[in-house]
Design a protein around this motif. Structure first.
Motif, mmCIF file in Angstrom:
data_model
loop_
_atom_site.group_PDB
_atom_site.id
_atom_site.type_symbol
_atom_site.label_atom_id
_atom_site.label_comp_id
_atom_site.label_asym_id
_atom_site.label_seq_id
_atom_site.Cartn_x
_atom_site.Cartn_y
_atom_site.Cartn_z
ATOM 1 N N ALA A 193 -5.093 -9.912 -8.473
ATOM 2 C CA ALA A 193 -5.358 -11.319 -8.779
ATOM 3 C C ALA A 193 -5.400 -12.323 -7.632
ATOM 4 C CB ALA A 193 -4.760 -11.636 -10.110
ATOM 5 N N MET A 194 -4.065 -12.288 -7.106
ATOM 6 C CA MET A 194 -3.727 -13.118 -5.875
ATOM 7 C C MET A 194 -4.662 -12.846 -4.653
ATOM 8 S SD MET A 194 -1.102 -15.114 -6.319
ATOM 9 C CE MET A 194 0.453 -15.259 -6.933
ATOM 10 N N ASN A 195 -5.298 -11.954 -4.558
ATOM 11 C CA ASN A 195 -6.365 -11.610 -3.329
ATOM 12 C C ASN A 195 -5.254 -11.447 -2.200
ATOM 13 O OD1 ASN A 195 -8.606 -10.886 -1.837
ATOM 14 N ND2 ASN A 195 -9.202 -13.032 -1.690
ATOM 15 N N ALA A 196 -4.269 -10.727 -2.524
ATOM 16 C CA ALA A 196 -3.260 -10.343 -1.166
ATOM 17 C C ALA A 196 -3.876 -9.507 -0.138
ATOM 18 C CB ALA A 196 -2.008 -9.809 -2.049
ATOM 19 N N ARG A 197 -3.114 -9.542 0.890
ATOM 20 C CA ARG A 197 -3.588 -8.756 2.006
ATOM 21 C C ARG A 197 -2.329 -7.917 2.376
ATOM 22 N NH1 ARG A 197 -8.350 -9.745 3.859
ATOM 23 N NH2 ARG A 197 -7.991 -8.548 5.977
ATOM 24 N N MET A 198 -2.412 -6.436 2.697
ATOM 25 C CA MET A 198 -1.284 -5.479 3.153
ATOM 26 C C MET A 198 -1.441 -5.369 4.625
ATOM 27 S SD MET A 198 -1.079 -5.891 -0.147
ATOM 28 C CE MET A 198 -2.777 -5.578 -1.059
ATOM 29 N N VAL A 199 -0.184 -5.364 5.212
ATOM 30 C CA VAL A 199 -0.185 -5.178 6.526
ATOM 31 C C VAL A 199 0.320 -3.869 6.708
ATOM 32 C CG1 VAL A 199 0.663 -5.784 8.754
ATOM 33 C CG2 VAL A 199 0.325 -7.455 6.791
ATOM 34 N N ILE A 200 -0.422 -2.943 7.624
ATOM 35 C CA ILE A 200 -0.136 -1.693 7.586
ATOM 36 C C ILE A 200 0.267 -1.257 9.171
ATOM 37 C CG2 ILE A 200 -1.094 0.637 7.468
ATOM 38 C CD1 ILE A 200 -2.434 -0.318 4.849
ATOM 39 N N TYR A 201 1.197 -0.480 9.316
ATOM 40 C CA TYR A 201 1.416 0.045 10.704
ATOM 41 C C TYR A 201 1.075 1.427 10.945
ATOM 42 C CZ TYR A 201 4.136 1.297 14.999
ATOM 43 O OH TYR A 201 4.452 1.595 16.246
ATOM 44 N N SER A 202 0.073 1.573 11.984
ATOM 45 C CA SER A 202 -0.272 2.848 12.135
ATOM 46 C C SER A 202 -0.332 2.956 13.675
ATOM 47 C CB SER A 202 -1.860 2.993 11.661
ATOM 48 O OG SER A 202 -2.580 2.122 12.166
ATOM 49 N N GLY A 203 0.798 2.669 14.456
ATOM 50 C CA GLY A 203 0.675 2.487 15.857
ATOM 51 C C GLY A 203 0.238 1.092 16.179
ATOM 52 N N LYS A 204 -0.463 0.415 15.511
ATOM 53 C CA LYS A 204 -0.658 -1.141 15.787
ATOM 54 C C LYS A 204 -0.874 -1.752 14.171
ATOM 55 C CE LYS A 204 -5.595 -0.065 16.173
ATOM 56 N NZ LYS A 204 -6.621 -0.111 16.750
ATOM 57 N N LEU A 205 -0.623 -2.839 14.095
ATOM 58 C CA LEU A 205 -0.633 -3.544 12.799
ATOM 59 C C LEU A 205 -2.224 -3.543 12.454
ATOM 60 C CD1 LEU A 205 2.145 -6.047 13.203
ATOM 61 C CD2 LEU A 205 2.146 -4.012 11.667
ATOM 62 N N LYS A 206 -2.623 -3.661 10.985
ATOM 63 C CA LYS A 206 -3.539 -3.725 10.629
ATOM 64 C C LYS A 206 -3.636 -4.387 8.893
ATOM 65 C CE LYS A 206 -4.897 1.001 8.868
ATOM 66 N NZ LYS A 206 -5.570 2.041 8.908
ATOM 67 N N GLU A 207 -4.593 -5.033 8.718
ATOM 68 C CA GLU A 207 -4.560 -5.548 7.415
ATOM 69 C C GLU A 207 -5.794 -5.061 6.453
ATOM 70 O OE1 GLU A 207 -4.449 -9.847 7.393
ATOM 71 O OE2 GLU A 207 -2.999 -9.794 8.535
ATOM 72 N N MET A 208 -5.329 -4.949 5.229
ATOM 73 C CA MET A 208 -6.216 -4.504 4.410
ATOM 74 C C MET A 208 -6.096 -5.311 3.180
ATOM 75 S SD MET A 208 -6.339 -0.594 2.516
ATOM 76 C CE MET A 208 -6.428 0.231 4.129
#
Lengths: 281, 779
Positions: A122-137
């Motif tokens: 509901a908040m339209n949050a974004r998740m930060v994922i580390y896969s050698g570098k940071l990316k957002e989803m």
């Protein structure tokens, strides 16, 4: 599963390397509370994420950034401008559990009763994922199916970014439980954006009474462009069955749960509207 | 001075001294069974039946016996087949002998199949998986209707099943017990009534949920005896029943009860000790068996679900002309407590209101579901839900305030009831008139605290959230008259302290503290001079144990009498030391002194004199006590609730729990019992339930899914101790602990009705049930 080995990496990259090396036998470990719900005897090696600097809450620009290993009790205690996350966190389980259970652990493997995915959708949050570098989803993609799928190759969730609510935004959540520490029967979260006396945008999500948390798109559509009134909310909530097939639980029929969900949607929308109109969270 | 004001003169009793074990427990010192585990102890694990009703055709433990770490496997093929009863009751028990250590038949999901003792828990669990069992599935019986139907599957078809006393028991009909009585003529009473009622009620299963699960440890002593350290409410019954089950003399067994993490009745059952003892005997090693929470839910004892039919007649003036209470309990797969619980559903409730024409019929049936046992309230809890719900119903019919209706009808001091004599526990009861009774004052004080005068009719209430107030009145008993016995010894030490040895069992209630206060009051010394030891079958005198609301009233009087015996000896020795006659001295503040206090000698001096100096002997008092009465504590409860008429959720806003327990020996502990019992009852009324699948397996066997109230759910509870003075109890005391759980279901049910007009005859009051009832009212 059965914990057989404990690895304490010194950095995020070491943690990822360990998990990649361990493969299916590796398990990222933060609060560890989910272990209780993972029976079986499969031997696993825990990779400890609690010393990697991932426990924090800070406001950066238009987002609150919450480290993935931040305990729920810290989120419950935190206060920031138009901060709304504490309400749902204080309703999750008990003080003792909240002191160890983390936001990352709650959302990387989603159990049917989980509340935070509903709120983050509901908040339209974004998740930060580390896969050698940071990316957002974004939350829609992250929760499109079981998020554990994203971490099988050793990648790690490092943070959750919650948009700072603007003046015209309102957020409300409802968690129906049999007692204070119980799992949710129905969790509903709603974010409303009001402009010129009407609902310009709405995000409404549900969980617990359905197999996997999801947004209620029909309800959202029915709200958009309408005045935020009780009639509007009731009419929109009546459409929830289009989006979700409510399940029976705790000895109560699916029919009852559907009715409870409808009432909870209305309640969450009313709280969101009240928030938008200026209630201090 | 009014009689109840006598308590004001006491120095030790009627005082909230700190529990004598408080520091030990608060500091986490070794206290509980598992704290005393020797390093070489084996771990016991049980293979439980996955079937509700089946015969074991083949059971092969050979592979398990060879598994690493496994020291012994027990199953029906290698243990004595001795029929017994697991209920920890007086002997001979008013319950069927229908249980074996292991049997070739299983009767509920969670029944014993085979057990393993191994070096580690993992090894024991691995061995369980290696046990091969072949079952012949039998048709299960899950409901009372199925159990009672002609030609129903017979759950106990073994020839050994029998009752040790002449009571009704027909296992071929699944009938565990039947007890009935009539006072006056129910038929005549109904004919005299202006209004008659015929309602049925259902009450649910519930679990005691003690923090410490069932835990038991057994080890061999150097002398070849079995030492059982166990979490039990009934050490002496435990010794007797284990001796029978193993076929060994009582002399071979010593049972020690350390601190207990709660029981509430569930540990009045011998569920583990026979197996731990047998493993110790077979292996020569200490053996620990500890249920996990799931085992506690599935296999531990439960509250009997009841089906109740209640018929009444009432005149327009409020006279109750007839009551017929018909109770049938589901005792599950084994029958311990089946009779006594159903007897108490009449015996502990029907005397509460005046009525000349009373009919009671109680039955208990086997089913293939979890086993009923003793649980705080014991039958009265279930029956009071029906009676107190119908009291409101009757009051409304005659247009009388339900509070006034109860005031008009409740039993007064000096009055009796034919039910007291008609319904005992396994035999006829004893005739009794009520001595102390402050119920009238309980109602008045409770009503004032609850704001009863502001209560309005449900018909005028509107809006989504509606509030209502409901009440009920309650009684219980204090011990089982002419059956239960308690005993105590007390001896003096050189410093004027005393060893108080009691068989009475403190299971967290604070009874050790209460008994110390009673002894100190009688001996006119301080409570902290008491060294209490309980309970140990080798070291302490006999006591039936902690059940039937008996410890303060029954064991307390044994302690008072033992203290009086010691006091007589102290006075005699003190008088000798002072050169006075016994008639010329008295005790005061741990001294013996003459009338003006000019000559005195301390208890310490008296002890040293008697132990070392002249005419030496050990000053030691001993006494036993049985009761001829079971004086009821009385209570009036008031619940204020808020009902969400859109979801059916019920929130208890305020709860007033008044209690007449005679003299409150330790008021803080009495309030604690009252608040605890009340919260226990609120949880039972609103959220606790056993959910079964179609095969009879409980589906919610964990605290994640079985909802009990915690402190975060606690509404505002006001406990009010309303004093009275019970002449037959120690310093005016009677019981306090059980009665409080009986009120919330009817009080909340009546409050829901007052809020919404929805009358529920079944609980827990789940949101779905409440919502359906509200919708039915609207139609």
């Amino acid at each position: 599963m059965k914990l057989c080995e404990f690895v304490r990496p010194a950095s995020l990259s070491q943690a990822r390397a360990s998990l990649r090396k361990l493969g299916p036998k590796g398990m990222p470990l933060a609060g560890g509370t989910a272990l209780h719900f993972m029976p079986g005897k499969t031997p696993v090696s825990a990779v400890d994420l609690t010393h990697l600097g991932l426990s924090y809450i800070r406001q950066k620009g238009n987002f609150f950034e919450i480290g993935a290993a931040t305990p729920l009790s810290d989120i419950q205690r935190y206060r920031g401008p138009r901060w709304a996350m504490h309400e749902i966190c204080r309703r999750i389980s008990t003080h003792q559990i909240r002191n160890v259970s983390t936001i990352g652990g709650n959302i990387c493997r989603v159990f049917p009763w989980a509340d935070l995915p509903v709120v983050l959708l509901a908040m339209n949050a974004r998740m930060v994922i580390y896969s050698g570098k940071l990316k957002e989803m974004d939350a829609d993609e992250f929760f499109s199916s079981q998020p554990a799928r994203l971490f099988r190759n050793g990648d790690l969730l490092t943070a959750v970014k919650i948009p700072v609510l603007k003046a015209q935004h309102g957020f409300g959540s409802v968690k129906a439980t049999r007692n204070a520490a119980a799992f949710s029967m129905v969790t509903i979260a709603a974010l409303l954006e009001l402009k010129g006396g009407v609902i310009a945008a709405a995000r409404v999500a549900a969980g617990s009474a359905i197999p996997f948390p999801k947004r209620l798109r029909s309800v959202e559509a029915a709200l958009t462009g309408k005045e935020p009134s009780a009639e509007t909310f009731r009419a929109a909530a009546a459409l929830a069955g289009t989006d979700a097939k409510w399940c029976k639980q705790e000895g109560m029929s699916a029919e009852y749960v559907a009715g409870l969900a409808e009432v909870s949607i209305v309640d969450a929308l009313e709280r969101a509207a009240e928030f938008a109109r200026g209630r201090t969270a | 001075m009014k009689r109840h004001e006598l308590a004001k003169n006491f120095k030790q009793v009627n005082t909230s001294v700190t529990k004598i074990d408080a520091m030990q427990l608060a500091l986490g010192k070794d206290s509980y069974v598992a704290d005393f585990l020797p390093k070489d102890a084996l771990v016991i694990k049980m293979l439980w039946s996955p079937h509700a009703h089946a015969r074991i055709k083949k059971l092969d433990v050979s592979k398990a016996e060879k598994m690493p770490g496994v020291k012994c496997v027990l199953w029906h093929g290698n243990v004595p087949r001795i029929v017994h009863c697991t209920a920890g009751q007086g002997f001979p028990e008013p319950s069927p002998y229908d249980t074996f250590m292991f049997d070739n038949k299983v009767r509920f999901v969670g029944d014993r199949v085979a057990a393993v003792a191994a070096e580690t828990e993992e090894q024991a669990l691995a061995a369980l998986e290696a046990i091969k069992v072949e079952y012949e599935l039998l048709k299960p019986v899950f409901t009372l209707a199925e159990a009672m139907a002609p030609g129903a599957p017979v759950i106990h078809d073994e020839p050994e099943a029998h009752v040790p006393i002449p009571i009704t028991y027909e296992p071929k009909k699944n009938l565990v017990a039947h007890v009935a009585c009539e006072a006056g003529s129910f038929k005549k009473g109904m004919a005299e009534a202006d209004f008659t009622f015929d309602e049925t009620y259902e009450t649910p299963y519930a679990q005691h949920c003690p923090i410490e699960p069932y835990t038991s440890m057994a080890q061999m002593t150097p002398a070849g005896r079995i030492l059982i350290t166990t979490s039990t409410q009934v050490p002496f019954h435990c010794r007797r029943i284990v001796a029978r089950t193993l076929g060994i003399p009582v002399q071979k067994i010593r049972v020690v009860k350390p601190r207990i993490g709660g029981g509430f009745g569930c540990k009045q059952e011998i569920l583990l000790e026979d197996v731990t003892a047998m493993f110790a005997l077979r292996t020569g090693r200490p053996c620990l068996w500890r249920f996990d929470r799931e085992e506690t839910f599935r296999t531990g004892r439960t509250r009997h679900p009841f089906h109740i039919r209640l018929r009444t007649g009432v005149k327009k003036d409020g006279t109750i002309t007839a009551i017929a209470l018909e109770c049938i309990n589901n005792t599950g797969a084994y029958g311990g407590h089946g009779l006594t619980v159903v007897s108490c559903s009449g015996g502990k409730t029907l005397p509460l209101y005046h009525c000349d024409n009373i009919l009671f019929d109680g039955k208990s049936y086997y089913t293939n579901l979890p086993v009923g046992g003793a649980y705080r309230g014991f039958g009265a809890t279930q029956a009071f839900f029906a009676i107190e719900s119908l009291m409101d119903h009757m009051a409304e019919a005659i247009g009388m305030d339900p509070l006034k209706f109860r005031q008009l009808n409740h039993i007064r001091p000096g009055e009796g009831s034919p039910i007291f004599q008609a319904l005992g526990e396994g035999r006829e009861g004893v005739p009794m008139t009520v001595g102390s009774n402050a119920l009238g004052e309980c109602i008045v004080q409770g009503a004032e605290a609850a704001g009863w005068e502001k209560r309005t009719d449900w018909r005028g209430k509107t809006g989504r959230y509606r509030r209502g107030i409901g009440m009920c009145c309650l009684m219980q008993g204090s011990s089982i008259p002419d059956i239960d016995m308690g005993a105590a010894t007390i001896k003096i030490n050189e410093d004027g302290s005393f060893n108080l040895n009691v068989g009475a069992t403190d299971l967290g209630t604070g009874s050790d503290t209460v008994l110390a206060q009673i002894a100190a009051e009688e001996l006119e010394t301080a409570t902290d001079k008491m060294i209490v030891y309980s309970s140990d079958t080798d070291m302490t005198p006999f006591d039936v144990g902690a059940y039937a609301s008996s410890t303060t009233y029954l064991s307390g009087e044994a302690v008072r009498k033992a203290a009086a015996d010691a006091k007589r000896q102290i006075l005699a020795t003190g008088a000798e030391m002072l050169g006075l006659k016994v008639e010329e001295v008295h005790c005061e503040d741990a001294h013996v002194l003459n009338a003006d206090g000019s000559k005195k000698v301390s208890y310490s001096d008296i002890a040293n004199y008697s132990l070392y100096q002249k005419n030496q002997y050990q000053i030691i008092g001993t006494a036993s006590h049985i009761t001829k009465k079971s004086p009821p504590p009385f209570a009036a409860h008031f619940a204020e609730v808020e009902v969400d008429t859109l979801t059916g959720f019920v929130k208890v806003l305020n709860y007033v729990s008044t209690i007449d327990c005679g003299t409150a020996v330790n008021p803080a502990l009495c309030e604690g019992q009252t608040e605890g019992g009340t919260l226990n009852g609120i949880s039972y009324a609103l959220t606790e339930e056993y959910l079964f699948d179609e095969k009879g397996k409980m589906q919610n066997a964990s605290f994640a899914d079985y909802h009990i109230y915690s402190m975060r759910d606690r509404p505002n509870i006001k406990a009010i101790l309303v004093p009275s003075y019970e002449d037959t109890g120690p310093f005016g005391a009677k019981s306090v602990s059980e009665i409080c759980i009986n009120g919330p279901a009817p009080a909340i049910g009546n409050a829901i009705y007052n809020a919404t007009g929805a009358r529920l005859n079944e609980f827990p009051f789940t949101p779905e049930k409440v919502l359906a009832a509200i919708k039915a009212v609207k139609k």
